[in-house]
Design an enzyme around this catalytic site. Structure first.
Site, PDB file in Angstrom:
ATOM      1  N   ARG A  52       0.783  -1.141   0.027  1.00 56.54           N
ATOM      2  CA  ARG A  52       0.162   0.016  -0.101  1.00 56.54           C
ATOM      3  C   ARG A  52       0.942   1.324  -0.044  1.00 56.54           C
ATOM      4  NH1 ARG A  52      -4.300   0.938   4.501  1.00 56.54           N
ATOM      5  NH2 ARG A  52      -2.590   1.027   5.950  1.00 56.54           N
ATOM      6  N   ARG A 105      10.007  18.506  -8.206  1.00 58.92           N
ATOM      7  CA  ARG A 105      11.253  18.146  -9.009  1.00 58.92           C
ATOM      8  C   ARG A 105      12.296  18.886  -8.366  1.00 58.92           C
ATOM      9  NH1 ARG A 105       9.343  20.144 -14.734  1.00 58.92           N
ATOM     10  NH2 ARG A 105       9.059  22.051 -13.315  1.00 58.92           N
ATOM     11  N   LYS A 151      -2.568   6.901   1.148  1.00 59.46           N
ATOM     12  CA  LYS A 151      -2.290   7.136   2.640  1.00 59.46           C
ATOM     13  C   LYS A 151      -1.314   8.333   2.732  1.00 59.46           C
ATOM     14  CE  LYS A 151      -1.902   4.587   7.081  1.00 59.46           C
ATOM     15  NZ  LYS A 151      -2.956   5.779   7.438  1.00 59.46           N
ATOM     16  N   GLU A 184     -16.098   6.150   5.935  1.00 60.50           N
ATOM     17  CA  GLU A 184     -15.365   5.585   6.868  1.00 60.50           C
ATOM     18  C   GLU A 184     -15.085   6.588   8.221  1.00 60.50           C
ATOM     19  OE1 GLU A 184     -11.095   5.280   5.726  1.00 60.50           O
ATOM     20  OE2 GLU A 184     -11.207   7.322   4.692  1.00 60.50           O
TER      21      GLU A 184
HETATM   22  N1  PMP Z   1      -9.188   4.762   7.204  1.00 61.91           N
HETATM   23  C1  PMP Z   1      -8.374   5.927   7.700  1.00 61.91           C
HETATM   24  C2  PMP Z   1      -8.527   7.287   7.318  1.00 61.91           C
HETATM   25  C3  PMP Z   1      -7.127   5.503   8.468  1.00 61.91           C
HETATM   26  O1  PMP Z   1      -6.035   6.576   8.758  1.00 61.91           O
HETATM   27  C4  PMP Z   1      -6.785   4.237   8.783  1.00 61.91           C
HETATM   28  C5  PMP Z   1      -5.792   3.852   9.544  1.00 61.91           C
HETATM   29  N2  PMP Z   1      -4.360   4.032   9.004  1.00 61.91           N
HETATM   30  C6  PMP Z   1      -7.667   3.160   8.337  1.00 61.91           C
HETATM   31  C7  PMP Z   1      -8.915   3.843   7.759  1.00 61.91           C
HETATM   32  C8  PMP Z   1      -7.425   1.717   8.762  1.00 61.91           C
HETATM   33  O2  PMP Z   1      -6.536   1.208   7.743  1.00 61.91           O
HETATM   34  P1  PMP Z   1      -5.733   0.128   8.426  1.00 61.91           P
HETATM   35  O3  PMP Z   1      -6.633  -1.196   9.020  1.00 61.91           O
HETATM   36  O4  PMP Z   1      -4.858  -0.128   7.392  1.00 61.91           O
HETATM   37  O5  PMP Z   1      -4.878   0.843   9.519  1.00 61.91           O
END
Ligand code: PMP
Length: 292
Positions: A52, A105, A151, A184
């Site tokens: 990831r 850059r 991320k 989420e």
């Molecule tokens: N959503 C967000 C916005 C996050 O920051 C995280 C934690 N990193 C998750 C979901 C959960 O992801 P993971 O299970 O990979 O930690």
């Protein structure tokens, strides 16, 4: 012993672990990161986290100066240097040092940082009794603007939502997308159970594809629980039998109230408890092993 932090191949004592003020990670939030856990000498799903990380970096056209194999070694080296069998690992890759303009850059080399520390989870009582959460007004980033599947170090969208949650007296909050669909939480994915089926919003609506989220779906399938990625509104959340959140730091945490509505019986549900147990077992088995 003072904690040691990995920066670009060297280990520095915590008090001396510093990066340049011209690093674009600081100036612009230009970079990517991962939060990873290790349990009793096993880095949980490290390969998936690295996949990831490298995908996020690829999308923002950031060249990580280490191969995945070298990155694995760097993570293990940092854990060993700190004598940690159980830890939270923060892996950060910034665009590196540039000038005061945006142009990436000008940044000649990415900065790689690995911090390993102990983890502060939610208090144990919340895992037993369940969490109360709310929905906040800040809408999750549009995937067409800044895809939540990256991320990135630019977490202001989540921080705005977190501020709204904490100022209302809640620790975590649901973020909707611009159409009002559930995406989420500020740092966790969300699941619900309805008529025995496990449901979570598809990432394309505006959510990170959580490593814990994937693990939970796999565990559910193995237990014969049907699993669906489905577009949901708050109505479906309010009327679910069970709700829980997943994330590397939180693991699985039951939710018993959303926006003042009781979920199910108002206590952690049967399937949630079952999945919590299965997840804890998995953290002892699935990952990259090392010894101190
Ligand atoms: N959503 C967000 C916005 C996050 O920051 C995280 C934690 N990193 C998750 C979901 C959960 O992801 P993971 O299970 O990979 O930690």
């Amino acid at each position: 012993m003072e904690l040691k932090v990995y920066i670009d191949g060297n280990l520095h004592p915590k008090s001396e672990a510093k990066v340049s003020v011209f690093d674009h990670g600081l100036l612009y939030g230009d970079g990517v990161f991962e939060g990873i856990r290790c349990y009793n000498g096993l880095v949980f799903r490290l390969n998936e986290h690295l996949d990831r990380l490298y995908e996020s970096a690829h999308t923002i056209m950031l060249a990580i100066p280490l191969s995945k194999k070298e990155m694995t070694q760097a993570v293990l080296q940092t854990l060993k240097a700190n004598q940690l069998k159980n830890a939270y690992i923060r892996l950060v890759v910034t665009r590196g040092v540039g000038d005061l303009g945006l142009d990436p850059r000008k940044c000649k080399k990415a900065t790689v940082i690995i911090i390993t520390d102990n983890i502060v989870l939610y208090p144990e009582t919340l895992y037993r009794n369940g969490l109360e959460i709310i929905t906040v007004p800040t809408v999750r980033n549009l995937p067409e603007a800044l895809n939540p599947q990256i991320k990135s170090l630019n977490y202001l969208n989540n921080i705005m939502a977190k501020i709204e949650a904490t100022s209302a007296g809640y620790q975590e909050a649901i973020m909707l997308n611009f159409q009002g669909y559930v995406t989420e939480c500020t740092g966790d994915n969300i699941f619900l159970i309805k008529e025995g089926v496990l449901i979570t919003p598809p990432a394309y609506l505006g959510a990170l594809k959580g490593i814990t989220r994937d693990a939970i779906m796999e565990l559910a399938l193995k237990q014969g629980v049907r699993c669906e990625e489905k577009v949901i509104t708050r109505h479906e959340v309010f009327n679910a039998e069970e709700v829980f959140l997943t994330g590397t730091a939180a693991e699985i945490i039951p939710v018993v109230k959303v926006d003042g509505r009781k979920i199910g019986q108002g206590k952690p549900g049967r399937l949630t408890l079952q999945l919590m147990k299965a997840f804890h077992k998995l953290t002892k088995e699935d990952g990259v092993r090392y010894s101190l």
